[in-house]
Design an enzyme around this catalytic site. Structure first.
Site, PDB file in Angstrom:
ATOM      1  N   ASN A   1       0.842  -1.204   0.000  1.00 56.99           N
ATOM      2  CA  ASN A   1       0.000   0.000   0.000  1.00 56.99           C
ATOM      3  C   ASN A   1       0.876   1.253   0.000  1.00 56.99           C
ATOM      4  O   ASN A   1       0.619   2.210  -0.733  1.00 56.99           O
ATOM      5  CB  ASN A   1      -0.872   0.065   1.264  1.00 56.99           C
ATOM      6  CG  ASN A   1      -2.035  -0.904   1.243  1.00 56.99           C
ATOM      7  OD1 ASN A   1      -2.358  -1.472   0.205  1.00 56.99           O
ATOM      8  ND2 ASN A   1      -2.658  -1.095   2.389  1.00 56.99           N
TER       9      ASN A   1
ATOM     10  N   TYR B   1      -6.474 -13.070   3.500  1.00 60.41           N
ATOM     11  CA  TYR B   1      -7.265 -12.769   4.694  1.00 60.41           C
ATOM     12  C   TYR B   1      -8.702 -12.502   4.323  1.00 60.41           C
ATOM     13  O   TYR B   1      -9.007 -12.100   3.203  1.00 60.41           O
ATOM     14  CB  TYR B   1      -6.637 -11.715   5.597  1.00 60.41           C
ATOM     15  CG  TYR B   1      -6.709 -10.254   5.244  1.00 60.41           C
ATOM     16  CD1 TYR B   1      -7.752  -9.448   5.695  1.00 60.41           C
ATOM     17  CD2 TYR B   1      -5.672  -9.649   4.535  1.00 60.41           C
ATOM     18  CE1 TYR B   1      -7.769  -8.087   5.435  1.00 60.41           C
ATOM     19  CE2 TYR B   1      -5.678  -8.285   4.268  1.00 60.41           C
ATOM     20  CZ  TYR B   1      -6.743  -7.512   4.713  1.00 60.41           C
ATOM     21  OH  TYR B   1      -6.749  -6.175   4.459  1.00 60.41           O
TER      22      TYR B   1
ATOM     23  N   ARG C   1       0.020  -6.123  14.858  1.00 66.33           N
ATOM     24  CA  ARG C   1      -1.159  -6.905  14.482  1.00 66.33           C
ATOM     25  C   ARG C   1      -1.405  -7.940  15.575  1.00 66.33           C
ATOM     26  O   ARG C   1      -0.733  -8.979  15.645  1.00 66.33           O
ATOM     27  CB  ARG C   1      -0.930  -7.612  13.128  1.00 66.33           C
ATOM     28  CG  ARG C   1      -0.837  -6.661  11.951  1.00 66.33           C
ATOM     29  CD  ARG C   1      -2.184  -6.032  11.643  1.00 66.33           C
ATOM     30  NE  ARG C   1      -2.128  -5.135  10.488  1.00 66.33           N
ATOM     31  CZ  ARG C   1      -1.973  -3.812  10.555  1.00 66.33           C
ATOM     32  NH1 ARG C   1      -1.841  -3.232  11.727  1.00 66.33           N
ATOM     33  NH2 ARG C   1      -1.964  -3.080   9.461  1.00 66.33           N
TER      34      ARG C   1
ATOM     35  N   LYS D   1       1.130   9.051  15.499  1.00 63.55           N
ATOM     36  CA  LYS D   1      -0.163   9.389  14.868  1.00 63.55           C
ATOM     37  C   LYS D   1      -1.279   9.230  15.890  1.00 63.55           C
ATOM     38  O   LYS D   1      -1.312   8.250  16.615  1.00 63.55           O
ATOM     39  CB  LYS D   1      -0.445   8.439  13.700  1.00 63.55           C
ATOM     40  CG  LYS D   1       0.604   8.426  12.620  1.00 63.55           C
ATOM     41  CD  LYS D   1       0.383   7.248  11.677  1.00 63.55           C
ATOM     42  CE  LYS D   1       0.671   5.924  12.346  1.00 63.55           C
ATOM     43  NZ  LYS D   1       0.240   4.755  11.577  1.00 63.55           N
TER      44      LYS D   1
ATOM     45  N   GLY E   1      -4.547  14.212  15.021  1.00 60.81           N
ATOM     46  CA  GLY E   1      -3.390  14.759  14.307  1.00 60.81           C
ATOM     47  C   GLY E   1      -2.176  13.883  14.510  1.00 60.81           C
ATOM     48  O   GLY E   1      -2.292  12.741  14.955  1.00 60.81           O
TER      49      GLY E   1
ATOM     50  N   GLY F   1      -6.120   1.229   5.712  1.00 66.78           N
ATOM     51  CA  GLY F   1      -5.074   1.719   4.819  1.00 66.78           C
ATOM     52  C   GLY F   1      -4.699   3.172   5.072  1.00 66.78           C
ATOM     53  O   GLY F   1      -3.774   3.684   4.435  1.00 66.78           O
TER      54      GLY F   1
ATOM     55  N   ASP G   1      -1.078   3.477   6.196  1.00 66.68           N
ATOM     56  CA  ASP G   1      -0.140   3.241   5.084  1.00 66.68           C
ATOM     57  C   ASP G   1      -0.064   4.480   4.193  1.00 66.68           C
ATOM     58  O   ASP G   1       1.013   4.887   3.747  1.00 66.68           O
ATOM     59  CB  ASP G   1      -0.596   2.037   4.243  1.00 66.68           C
ATOM     60  CG  ASP G   1      -0.772   0.787   5.088  1.00 66.68           C
ATOM     61  OD1 ASP G   1      -0.060   0.654   6.095  1.00 66.68           O
ATOM     62  OD2 ASP G   1      -1.627  -0.047   4.730  1.00 66.68           O
TER      63      ASP G   1
HETATM   64  N1  ADP Z   1     -11.074  10.204  11.476  1.00 67.00           N
HETATM   65  C1  ADP Z   1     -10.009  10.722  10.867  1.00 67.00           C
HETATM   66  N2  ADP Z   1     -10.064  11.962  10.350  1.00 67.00           N
HETATM   67  C2  ADP Z   1      -9.014  12.497   9.713  1.00 67.00           C
HETATM   68  N3  ADP Z   1      -7.845  11.864   9.533  1.00 67.00           N
HETATM   69  C3  ADP Z   1      -7.710  10.630  10.059  1.00 67.00           C
HETATM   70  C4  ADP Z   1      -8.781   9.986  10.739  1.00 67.00           C
HETATM   71  N4  ADP Z   1      -8.361   8.769  11.118  1.00 67.00           N
HETATM   72  C5  ADP Z   1      -7.099   8.640  10.675  1.00 67.00           C
HETATM   73  N5  ADP Z   1      -6.699   9.751  10.035  1.00 67.00           N
HETATM   74  C6  ADP Z   1      -5.441   9.972   9.319  1.00 67.00           C
HETATM   75  O1  ADP Z   1      -4.840   8.720   9.089  1.00 67.00           O
HETATM   76  C7  ADP Z   1      -3.577   8.677   9.765  1.00 67.00           C
HETATM   77  C8  ADP Z   1      -3.349   7.289  10.300  1.00 67.00           C
HETATM   78  O2  ADP Z   1      -4.302   7.056  11.284  1.00 67.00           O
HETATM   79  P1  ADP Z   1      -4.223   5.764  12.190  1.00 67.00           P
HETATM   80  O3  ADP Z   1      -5.443   5.756  13.039  1.00 67.00           O
HETATM   81  O4  ADP Z   1      -2.890   5.726  12.835  1.00 67.00           O
HETATM   82  O5  ADP Z   1      -4.324   4.657  11.047  1.00 67.00           O
HETATM   83  P2  ADP Z   1      -3.999   3.108  11.058  1.00 67.00           P
HETATM   84  O6  ADP Z   1      -4.693   2.544  12.245  1.00 67.00           O
HETATM   85  O7  ADP Z   1      -4.564   2.699   9.737  1.00 67.00           O
HETATM   86  O8  ADP Z   1      -2.517   2.975  11.113  1.00 67.00           O
HETATM   87  C9  ADP Z   1      -3.664   9.763  10.823  1.00 67.00           C
HETATM   88  O9  ADP Z   1      -2.394  10.224  11.184  1.00 67.00           O
HETATM   89  C10 ADP Z   1      -4.469  10.814  10.099  1.00 67.00           C
HETATM   90  O10 ADP Z   1      -3.665  11.469   9.160  1.00 67.00           O
HETATM   91  O1  ELE Z   2      -2.671  -6.983   8.394  1.00 67.03           O
HETATM   92  C1  ELE Z   2      -1.939  -6.999   7.407  1.00 67.03           C
HETATM   93  O2  ELE Z   2      -0.989  -7.737   7.293  1.00 67.03           O
HETATM   94  C2  ELE Z   2      -2.185  -6.047   6.312  1.00 67.03           C
HETATM   95  O3  ELE Z   2      -1.264  -5.660   5.685  1.00 67.03           O
HETATM   96  C3  ELE Z   2      -3.592  -5.647   6.080  1.00 67.03           C
HETATM   97  C4  ELE Z   2      -3.986  -4.225   5.636  1.00 67.03           C
HETATM   98  O4  ELE Z   2      -4.199  -4.149   4.264  1.00 67.03           O
HETATM   99  C5  ELE Z   2      -3.100  -3.108   5.972  1.00 67.03           C
HETATM  100  O5  ELE Z   2      -2.337  -3.433   7.073  1.00 67.03           O
HETATM  101  C6  ELE Z   2      -3.877  -1.852   6.257  1.00 67.03           C
HETATM  102  O6  ELE Z   2      -3.228  -1.173   7.270  1.00 67.03           O
HETATM  103  P1  ELE Z   2      -3.624   0.173   8.002  1.00 67.03           P
HETATM  104  O7  ELE Z   2      -3.055   1.289   7.193  1.00 67.03           O
HETATM  105  O8  ELE Z   2      -2.948   0.106   9.341  1.00 67.03           O
HETATM  106  O9  ELE Z   2      -5.133   0.241   8.096  1.00 67.03           O
END
Ligand code: ADP
Ligand code: ELE
Length: 341
Positions: free
Chosen positions: A55, A107, A184, A239, A244, A269, A272
């Protein structure tokens, strides 16, 4: 011997431009029933593709960078589908090997009243058989960034050895090592993952971690607490979802940039996409505030579309918003837009 009548039209064999970012990790085929339909009763599933590191490579490619996905797939239809899907985003897939001895991982999503559960069918997958030699691929020399995640060390002993090798021996000479902690829980419990992920992350140059994830793993409830736990990297990015993100660069004050307001369609995603945006900012020489802004804006694209790999607007759209005055970002309001202009 015939002479070439148009010597000026002689074609030179195309040499691909050097890889800027090499992203290493497993990508799987994803099966998903209709929204709200529990897997147990599903008669049909949609087939797509998902993998954290590919991704990141996909978003980087769409942002105009030379990104390579490095992995292994089975010699099976799902493996071919995965490679075709990743390549369609413009990602280089010439460093993906085909393993005839193991299947492509999969998955399956299981929508339920309390959210969507995930079932993995990836134990013993082709990608889980990657090992340190995977990083010896000749096409990766000269890459500016090696992107890894905390998913890979959870896949198998040989995958963990790959990540250990990457951070210890730095086989991609001169490449900055970027690491998304990506814990994970379905692969390994927090008690087991916490010390391993902390040790690996601390030996990288740039670390992405969710505030909630850091708290679950290490009990670190603030960005400063995360930084104290990870003194090694030049940069740690913490994050905090819709709130923010904070960048903590060595010997500098922490910088927080609020996330834009968006109408979330699907959160998968976003992390990512954020990492890809931040890395694109780094490759383009942007300052930390603009890197965070770019991270948020690419994440906003992921959040406002379904699936793991959203289309991205032209660079001019990002350029305008990353240069906006600070008060526009307190926070920036993108609600109702699927901004592609
Ligand atoms: N509800 C939301 N509104 C705006 N931006 C968001 C929101 N949720 C996530 N983001 C954006 O996505 C980024 C990654 O969020 P995060 O929750 O850490 O994602 P993941 O769980 O997929 O790793 C944040 O730093 C922000 O930029
Ligand atoms: O679990 C795994 O191995 C994967 O790679 C599945 C998902 O496609 C990404 O991990 C998405 O990841 P987030 O950006 O954190 O939402």
């Amino acid at each position: 011997m015939p002479t070439n009548p148009r010597p000026d039209r002689v074609t030179v064999p195309a040499v691909p431009p050097p890889v800027e970012v090499a992203a290493v990790g497993e990508t799987m085929v994803v099966l998903c029933p209709a929204p709200g339909e529990p897997l147990e009763h599903a008669e049909q599933v949609a087939v797509s593709v998902g993998g954290a590191e590919s991704n990141v490579a996909g978003y980087l490619a769409r942002l105009g960078h030379q990104a390579a996905w490095v992995s292994r797939v089975g010699d099976d239809p799902f493996g071919r589908a995965v490679v075709r899907h990743v390549a369609a985003a413009g990602v280089r897939v010439d460093q993906v090997s085909v393993d005839p001895g193991a299947p492509t991982g999969m998955y399956v999503k299981d929508p339920g009243p309390d959210g969507t559960a995930v079932h993995y069918y990836r134990a013993g997958s082709a990608a889980s058989r990657m090992d340190p030699a995977t990083l010896a691929a000749p096409g990766l020399a000269g890459a500016r960034v090696l992107h890894l995640s905390g998913i890979t060390p959870a896949l198998s002993a040989s995958c963990r050895a790959l990540v250990e090798h990457a951070v210890t021996n730095r086989p991609l000479v001169g490449a900055l090592i970027s690491f998304d902690v990506n814990h994970r829980a379905r692969l390994w419990p927090a008690e087991q993952a916490a010390p391993v992920l902390r040790d690996l992350a601390d030996r990288c140059d740039l670390v992405f971690v969710g505030q909630d994830e850091a708290e679950t793993l290490w009990g670190s409830a603030t960005p400063m607490a995360v930084r104290e736990l990870l003194p090694g990297p030049e940069t740690v990015v913490v994050k905090d979802g819709a709130v923010g993100a904070t960048v903590l660069c060595r010997d500098a004050e922490p910088i927080f940039v609020p996330a834009p307001r968006v109408t979330v369609v699907e959160p998968v995603g976003a992390g990512d996409a954020f990492a890809a945006g931040y890395l694109a900012g780094l490759l383009r020489g942007l300052d930390p505030v603009r890197r965070l802004r770019l991270g948020h804006l690419v994440a906003a694209q992921a959040l406002t579309s379904s699936g793991d790999n959203a289309p991205v607007p032209p660079w001019a759209w990002f350029e305008r918003l990353i240069a906006a005055p600070a008060d526009a970002w307190s926070p920036l309001d993108l609600t109702g837009t699927r901004a592609t202009t």
